[in-house]
Design a protein around this motif. Structure first.
Motif, PDB file in Angstrom:
ATOM      1  N   ASN A  96      21.781  13.868  -6.123  1.00  0.00           N
ATOM      2  CA  ASN A  96      21.190  14.648  -5.033  1.00  0.00           C
ATOM      3  C   ASN A  96      19.675  14.454  -4.963  1.00  0.00           C
ATOM      4  O   ASN A  96      18.925  15.358  -4.606  1.00  0.00           O
ATOM      5  N   LYS A  97      19.239  13.239  -5.297  1.00  0.00           N
ATOM      6  CA  LYS A  97      17.816  12.908  -5.230  1.00  0.00           C
ATOM      7  C   LYS A  97      17.574  11.946  -4.079  1.00  0.00           C
ATOM      8  O   LYS A  97      18.457  11.163  -3.705  1.00  0.00           O
ATOM      9  N   ARG A  98      16.372  12.019  -3.539  1.00  0.00           N
ATOM     10  CA  ARG A  98      16.012  11.114  -2.456  1.00  0.00           C
ATOM     11  C   ARG A  98      14.556  10.676  -2.594  1.00  0.00           C
ATOM     12  O   ARG A  98      13.750  11.377  -3.209  1.00  0.00           O
ATOM     13  N   ILE A  99      14.267   9.516  -2.059  1.00  0.00           N
ATOM     14  CA  ILE A  99      12.887   9.031  -1.949  1.00  0.00           C
ATOM     15  C   ILE A  99      12.585   8.879  -0.463  1.00  0.00           C
ATOM     16  O   ILE A  99      13.379   8.282   0.275  1.00  0.00           O
ATOM     17  N   SER A 100      11.469   9.432  -0.041  1.00  0.00           N
ATOM     18  CA  SER A 100      11.089   9.386   1.366  1.00  0.00           C
ATOM     19  C   SER A 100       9.819   8.573   1.559  1.00  0.00           C
ATOM     20  O   SER A 100       8.978   8.485   0.658  1.00  0.00           O
ATOM     21  N   LEU A 101       9.701   7.987   2.739  1.00  0.00           N
ATOM     22  CA  LEU A 101       8.518   7.213   3.119  1.00  0.00           C
ATOM     23  C   LEU A 101       8.188   7.529   4.569  1.00  0.00           C
ATOM     24  O   LEU A 101       9.085   7.595   5.409  1.00  0.00           O
ATOM     25  N   SER A 102       6.931   7.767   4.863  1.00  0.00           N
ATOM     26  CA  SER A 102       6.516   7.932   6.257  1.00  0.00           C
ATOM     27  C   SER A 102       5.076   7.475   6.407  1.00  0.00           C
ATOM     28  O   SER A 102       4.267   7.654   5.484  1.00  0.00           O
ATOM     29  N   TYR A 103       4.777   6.870   7.541  1.00  0.00           N
ATOM     30  CA  TYR A 103       3.402   6.447   7.806  1.00  0.00           C
ATOM     31  C   TYR A 103       3.164   6.379   9.306  1.00  0.00           C
ATOM     32  O   TYR A 103       4.071   6.127  10.092  1.00  0.00           O
ATOM     33  N   GLN A 104       1.923   6.622   9.682  1.00  0.00           N
ATOM     34  CA  GLN A 104       1.481   6.523  11.060  1.00  0.00           C
ATOM     35  C   GLN A 104       1.012   5.096  11.343  1.00  0.00           C
ATOM     36  O   GLN A 104       0.525   4.402  10.435  1.00  0.00           O
ATOM     37  N   ILE A 105       1.150   4.678  12.597  1.00  0.00           N
ATOM     38  CA  ILE A 105       0.638   3.366  13.018  1.00  0.00           C
ATOM     39  C   ILE A 105      -0.519   3.599  13.985  1.00  0.00           C
ATOM     40  O   ILE A 105      -0.321   4.118  15.085  1.00  0.00           O
ATOM     41  N   LYS A 106      -1.724   3.227  13.552  1.00  0.00           N
ATOM     42  CA  LYS A 106      -2.901   3.357  14.390  1.00  0.00           C
ATOM     43  C   LYS A 106      -3.157   2.042  15.102  1.00  0.00           C
ATOM     44  O   LYS A 106      -3.275   0.994  14.460  1.00  0.00           O
ATOM     45  N   ILE A 107      -3.236   2.079  16.431  1.00  0.00           N
ATOM     46  CA  ILE A 107      -3.437   0.861  17.211  1.00  0.00           C
ATOM     47  C   ILE A 107      -4.936   0.633  17.395  1.00  0.00           C
ATOM     48  O   ILE A 107      -5.647   1.485  17.934  1.00  0.00           O
ATOM     49  N   LEU A 108      -5.429  -0.510  16.936  1.00  0.00           N
ATOM     50  CA  LEU A 108      -6.833  -0.856  17.045  1.00  0.00           C
ATOM     51  C   LEU A 108      -7.179  -1.291  18.472  1.00  0.00           C
ATOM     52  O   LEU A 108      -6.316  -1.790  19.208  1.00  0.00           O
ATOM     53  N   LYS A 109      -8.425  -1.144  18.831  1.00  0.00           N
ATOM     54  CA  LYS A 109      -8.891  -1.599  20.141  1.00  0.00           C
ATOM     55  C   LYS A 109      -8.772  -3.110  20.205  1.00  0.00           C
ATOM     56  O   LYS A 109      -9.252  -3.818  19.314  1.00  0.00           O
ATOM     57  N   CYS A 136       0.845  -1.193   0.000  1.00  0.00           N
ATOM     58  CA  CYS A 136       0.000   0.000   0.000  1.00  0.00           C
ATOM     59  C   CYS A 136       0.878   1.240   0.000  1.00  0.00           C
ATOM     60  O   CYS A 136       2.054   1.181   0.356  1.00  0.00           O
ATOM     61  N   ASN A 137       0.321   2.356  -0.432  1.00  0.00           N
ATOM     62  CA  ASN A 137       1.053   3.619  -0.298  1.00  0.00           C
ATOM     63  C   ASN A 137       0.206   4.652   0.428  1.00  0.00           C
ATOM     64  O   ASN A 137       0.200   5.831   0.096  1.00  0.00           O
ATOM     65  N   GLU A 138      -0.493   4.175   1.477  1.00  0.00           N
ATOM     66  CA  GLU A 138      -1.268   5.052   2.338  1.00  0.00           C
ATOM     67  C   GLU A 138      -0.365   5.651   3.435  1.00  0.00           C
ATOM     68  O   GLU A 138       0.715   5.133   3.714  1.00  0.00           O
ATOM     69  N   SER A 139      -0.830   6.710   4.055  1.00  0.00           N
ATOM     70  CA  SER A 139      -0.040   7.384   5.088  1.00  0.00           C
ATOM     71  C   SER A 139      -0.327   6.848   6.485  1.00  0.00           C
ATOM     72  O   SER A 139       0.257   7.316   7.460  1.00  0.00           O
ATOM     73  N   GLU A 140      -1.217   5.831   6.595  1.00  0.00           N
ATOM     74  CA  GLU A 140      -1.534   5.239   7.885  1.00  0.00           C
ATOM     75  C   GLU A 140      -1.834   3.769   7.706  1.00  0.00           C
ATOM     76  O   GLU A 140      -2.518   3.365   6.758  1.00  0.00           O
ATOM     77  N   ILE A 141      -1.310   2.944   8.616  1.00  0.00           N
ATOM     78  CA  ILE A 141      -1.672   1.534   8.660  1.00  0.00           C
ATOM     79  C   ILE A 141      -2.212   1.235  10.054  1.00  0.00           C
ATOM     80  O   ILE A 141      -2.065   2.046  10.969  1.00  0.00           O
ATOM     81  N   THR A 142      -2.844   0.079  10.223  1.00  0.00           N
ATOM     82  CA  THR A 142      -3.400  -0.296  11.520  1.00  0.00           C
ATOM     83  C   THR A 142      -2.740  -1.570  12.029  1.00  0.00           C
ATOM     84  O   THR A 142      -2.246  -2.395  11.252  1.00  0.00           O
ATOM     85  N   ALA A 143      -2.727  -1.709  13.341  1.00  0.00           N
ATOM     86  CA  ALA A 143      -2.171  -2.906  13.975  1.00  0.00           C
ATOM     87  C   ALA A 143      -2.920  -3.153  15.271  1.00  0.00           C
ATOM     88  O   ALA A 143      -3.446  -2.229  15.886  1.00  0.00           O
ATOM     89  N   VAL A 144      -2.990  -4.422  15.672  1.00  0.00           N
ATOM     90  CA  VAL A 144      -3.565  -4.783  16.966  1.00  0.00           C
ATOM     91  C   VAL A 144      -2.419  -4.854  17.966  1.00  0.00           C
ATOM     92  O   VAL A 144      -1.462  -5.603  17.770  1.00  0.00           O
ATOM     93  N   ARG A 145      -2.495  -4.034  19.009  1.00  0.00           N
ATOM     94  CA  ARG A 145      -1.451  -3.931  20.035  1.00  0.00           C
ATOM     95  C   ARG A 145      -0.215  -3.238  19.448  1.00  0.00           C
ATOM     96  O   ARG A 145       0.056  -3.304  18.254  1.00  0.00           O
ATOM     97  N   ASN A 146       0.521  -2.612  20.318  1.00  0.00           N
ATOM     98  CA  ASN A 146       1.694  -1.857  19.889  1.00  0.00           C
ATOM     99  C   ASN A 146       2.947  -2.729  19.991  1.00  0.00           C
ATOM    100  O   ASN A 146       3.896  -2.420  20.711  1.00  0.00           O
ATOM    101  N   ASP A 147       2.947  -3.836  19.247  1.00  0.00           N
ATOM    102  CA  ASP A 147       4.118  -4.705  19.249  1.00  0.00           C
ATOM    103  C   ASP A 147       4.500  -5.133  17.826  1.00  0.00           C
ATOM    104  O   ASP A 147       5.008  -6.223  17.602  1.00  0.00           O
ATOM    105  N   SER A 148       4.226  -4.249  16.867  1.00  0.00           N
ATOM    106  CA  SER A 148       4.700  -4.447  15.505  1.00  0.00           C
ATOM    107  C   SER A 148       5.604  -3.271  15.159  1.00  0.00           C
ATOM    108  O   SER A 148       5.488  -2.196  15.734  1.00  0.00           O
ATOM    109  N   SER A 149       6.517  -3.499  14.233  1.00  0.00           N
ATOM    110  CA  SER A 149       7.447  -2.429  13.881  1.00  0.00           C
ATOM    111  C   SER A 149       7.842  -2.528  12.416  1.00  0.00           C
ATOM    112  O   SER A 149       7.760  -3.595  11.798  1.00  0.00           O
TER     113      SER A 149
END
Length: 224
Positions: free
Chosen positions: A206-219, A60-73
């Motif tokens: 002098n070129k660069r490619i950047s990647l950033s995304y938020q991790i949303k923790i599901l209930k 995916c190339n979305e700016s946010e992904i989801t995970a259950v519990r904060n133990d993925s990286s």
């Protein structure tokens, strides 16, 4: 999925998603290291490098992904994409469930989305100086940015070498996305933060490619 190459937009969906592990260029030293780990009880991989086939819709190339519990990286990886017979290079993250990893590496990768940059370079534009490309990643923890990985692509097998291995094992590379391995982490343990950032940098252009995304923790339904 939407990608950009030299200002041109490409709409493309992968037919296969392959994650490569143990892709160090010095495979002999890698095997020696694996043998050392075996002596202290760490199981050796059945093959080196390892190739894990995952569901292509995880890319995916979305700016946010989801995970259950904060133990993925996440972990920064070059991703190569075979788009209509032409190879392109982008930046991806093999986001992985670290708890499930102790049970099954492939399952721990399958349960997490794999973010990839929208910006791509033609592979041919960096092949002659592949080793010089720099790659870094950061984790944002409580609002503070921490350097997580840093190195150059000289540490990895080249895309040509890796693709030859993958084809030799019977995997299809037609319309495939391949994550090509990651750098060691700089911290003593995995970090679990609210945002993952990474970049590759080509000093020649002098070129660069950047990647950033938020991790949303599901209930977590199992926690009352």
């Amino acid at each position: 999925m939407n990608f950009h190459v030299n200002g041109k937009e490409i709409n493309w969906e992968p037919k296969d998603l392959l994650i490569a592990g143990y892709t160090a260029k010095d495979q002999n030293s890698l095997r020696n290291h694996i043998e050392e780990l075996e002596k202290i009880g760490v199981a050796a991989p059945p093959a080196v490098p390892m190739i894990y086939q995952l569901s292509p819709e995880l890319l995916c190339n979305e700016s946010e992904i989801t995970a259950v519990r904060n133990d993925s990286s996440g972990e920064a990886e070059i991703v190569i994409l075979n788009i209509e017979g032409e190879w392109y290079v982008g930046l991806g993250s093999d986001h992985t469930d670290r708890v499930l990893e102790a049970v099954s590496i492939q399952k721990s990768k399958q349960v997490c989305a794999k973010p990839v940059s929208k910006e791509l370079w033609p592979l041919g534009s960096i092949e002659d100086h592949w080793d010089e490309i720099e790659m870094k990643s950061w984790y944002v923890l409580n609002g503070e940015e921490c350097l997580y990985q840093s190195g150059k692509l000289a540490e990895f097998l080249t895309p040509k070498e890796l693709v030859q291995i993958i084809e030799g094992r019977g995997y299809s590379i037609s319309e495939a996305a391949i994550l090509c391995g990651t750098l060691p982490i700089l911290s003593s343990e995995f970090l679990y933060g609210e945002e993952f950032k990474a970049e590759i940098y080509d000093a020649r252009t002098n070129k660069r490619i950047s990647l950033s995304y938020q991790i949303k923790i599901l209930k977590d339904a199992e926690v009352v």
